[in-house]
Design an enzyme around this catalytic site. Structure first.
Site, short mmCIF file in Angstrom:
data_model
loop_
_atom_site.label_atom_id
_atom_site.label_comp_id
_atom_site.label_asym_id
_atom_site.label_seq_id
_atom_site.Cartn_x
_atom_site.Cartn_y
_atom_site.Cartn_z
N LYS A 130 -5.11 -5.36 -4.31
CA LYS A 130 -4.68 -4.24 -3.47
C LYS A 130 -3.28 -3.85 -3.89
O LYS A 130 -2.50 -4.69 -4.34
CB LYS A 130 -4.66 -4.68 -1.99
CG LYS A 130 -4.72 -3.54 -1.00
CD LYS A 130 -6.15 -3.15 -0.71
CE LYS A 130 -6.26 -1.94 0.17
NZ LYS A 130 -7.66 -1.75 0.61
N ASP A 170 -6.88 4.34 -0.43
CA ASP A 170 -6.82 3.66 0.87
C ASP A 170 -5.99 4.60 1.75
O ASP A 170 -5.91 5.81 1.46
CB ASP A 170 -6.20 2.26 0.74
CG ASP A 170 -6.42 1.39 1.98
OD1 ASP A 170 -7.53 0.86 2.16
OD2 ASP A 170 -5.50 1.25 2.81
#
Ligand code: NDP
Ligand code: 2IT
Length: 451
Positions: A130, A170
């Site tokens: 991430k 995201d």
């Protein structure tokens, strides 16, 4: 005498807290997983001797870098960028990029940790990662966003690659930002590869990637309801958020015959007792994404609805709830309210939206409750399919992809049943997802020896 991590849960968590000071989100995510898997691995001495649990709770690496850019007024701005490469035991690191002022190392470490198990659950060969930045896209011009994305990629490019680490979107990162980042990657490396997913359809993107997370969450919800012989027809749904995940979850609920009562953003929530129809969802998509407006404007467009400033929607009585905004947006108190109001099922569209207290409330009430790593995996699953299409240099048809998404969500549901069936008609989906996701990663790590 061999050293083993065969300790009890509190001792293990003490160590995690000590090694990760001031990282509450990361500690919370590890605790949630450890609570479930401790019992499962109790008698598996191989895992202990090889310190698998300890190794899995330590990212492979955390890259942190400076991102400089110039705003429209000519001021030099400095942000912090990150990429957390958590684990690549079963495939290249894979996971989104988040641009939000709340981004820090703890948040990205928790997201990368969760991503590792989620990606394993999809059955596709993807590790977990991430990234992101504390850059706040709100109030920025499109050209400022472009300059920021280019500067961010000017450092990130050296850490990623189609077989190394494949980022996606995201919070705060959608198709536009992926475009700017892909353009910069291509410019620096002179390579056209599947290094990012969520790309535009004209330049290597996949059909249904945009819809996949929200749609997948509702497919998962439908799978849970089906275990009780129920479906979504006529059911009322409370949804938080108004971004990519929330609007597509709302769309699929409506398509399957349910009625959506709420959507929200960080300013508060909208309650529309008449139901948020497809037409209203389209308005929200345009308003939030293209006009970059606020949910409070909804009531002027659709009288009959009310706006509740600074509040979350969990007090509105409903049959099903889908938290689709951000982490820790549904607290223990909210979980108690949902249960008291007769809510039948909760499917998380966001990552870790329910705090630990809330998770315990849902488990104790034996609710149909799906953790994000199971129910929101549809997005990364279609990202995995985008990677396959890029490697094969072909594009699948929409119906084929829709079917693959449904099959993958059903497969994840089945994995949860395999490891989470507690008997007496109760399925602990959190436990099922934690054990199934972790098992695959741990077994791969065992095969590699001490690396
Ligand atoms: P978007 O940026 O499209 O939308 C985010 C939404 O959440 C906005 O409505 C935003 O409101 C709200 N929000 C963000 N932060 C907060 C906060 N601190 N408090 C209250 N509301 C907040 O993001 P996505 O829809 O893509 O992501 C939503 C969630 O889903 C995240 O948890 C993400 O990690 C998760 N997720 C996303 C996937 C994807 O494919 N995009 C895949 C799997 C999970 P505002 O406009 O006011 O900021
Ligand atoms: O949390 C997530 O699963 C995402 N943001 C999507 C990740 C991806 O690589 O598609």
């Amino acid at each position: 005498m061999a050293v083993s991590d065969h300790v009890d849960l509190p001792t293990f968590m003490e160590g995690v807290k000590k090694r990760n000071p001031h990282q509450p989100e990361f500690v919370q995510a590890v605790q949630e997983v450890a609570e479930d898997i401790f019992e499962f691995i109790g008698d598996k001495e191989d895992y202990h001797a090889q310190q698998i649990l300890r190794r899995i709770a330590e990212p492979d690496r955390v890259v942190s870098f400076r991102v400089c850019w110039e705003d429209d007024a000519g001021n030099i701005r400095v942000q912090r960028g990150y990429r957390v490469q958590n684990n690549n035991a079963i495939g290249p690191y894979k996971g989104g990029i988040r641009f939000h002022p709340s981004v820090n190392e703890s948040v990205l470490k928790f997201l990368a940790f969760e991503q590792t198990f989620k990606n394993a659950l999809t059955g596709l060969p993807m590790g977990g990662g991430k990234g992101g930045s504390n850059f706040n896209p709100k109030g920025k011009s499109v050209r400022e966003i472009m300059r920021f994305c280019q500067s961010f990629m000017t450092e990130l490019y050296r850490h990623i690659g189609a077989d190394v680490d494949v980022p996606a979107g995201d919070i705060g990162v959608g198709g536009r930002e992926i475009g700017y980042m892909f353009g910069q990657y291509k410019r620096i490396t002179n390579e056209f590869t599947g290094v990012l997913t969520g790309k535009g359809l004209e330049w290597g993107g996949s059909l249904i990637r945009t819809e996949a997370t929200g749609y997948g969450a509702v497919y998962f919800l439908a799978n849970m309801l089906a275990t009780k012989g129920e479906d979504l027809v006529g059911k009322t749904a409370v949804i938080s958020g108004s971004g990519n995940v929330a609007t597509h979850a709302a769309e699929k609920i409506v398509q399957l015959g349910g009625k959506v009562l709420t959507l929200s953003d960080s300013g508060g929530f909208v309650h529309d007792p008449d139901g948020i129809t497809q037409e209203k969802i389209d308005w929200v998509k345009t308003h939030k994404t293209h006009r970059r407006g606020r949910m409070q404007d909804y009531v002027a467009a659709f009288p009959g609805a009310t706006f509740h400033e600074g509040k979350t929607p969990w007090g509105v009585p409903c049959d099903v709830a889908l938290p689709c905004a951000t982490q820790n947006e549904l607290l223990g108190e909210d979980a108690r309210t949902l249960v008291a109001n007769g809510c039948r099922a909760v499917a998380e569209g966001a990552n870790m939206p329910t705090d630990l207290d809330g998770v315990h409330v849902f488990k104790a009430a034996r609710l149909l409750y799906a953790p994000g790593k199971a129910s929101n995996a549809g997005g990364v699953a279609v990202s995995g399919l985008e990677m396959s299409q890029n490697s094969a240099r072909r594009a699948w048809k929409e119906e084929e992809l829709q079917q693959m998404l449904k099959d993958i969500m059903l497969g994840i549901h089945q994995s949860c049943l395999t490891y989470g069936d507690q008997g007496g008609g109760y399925i602990d989906y959190v436990k099922g997802a934690n054990i199934a996701g972790r098992k695959k990663v741990a077994d791969a790590m065992l095969a590699f020896g001490v690396v």
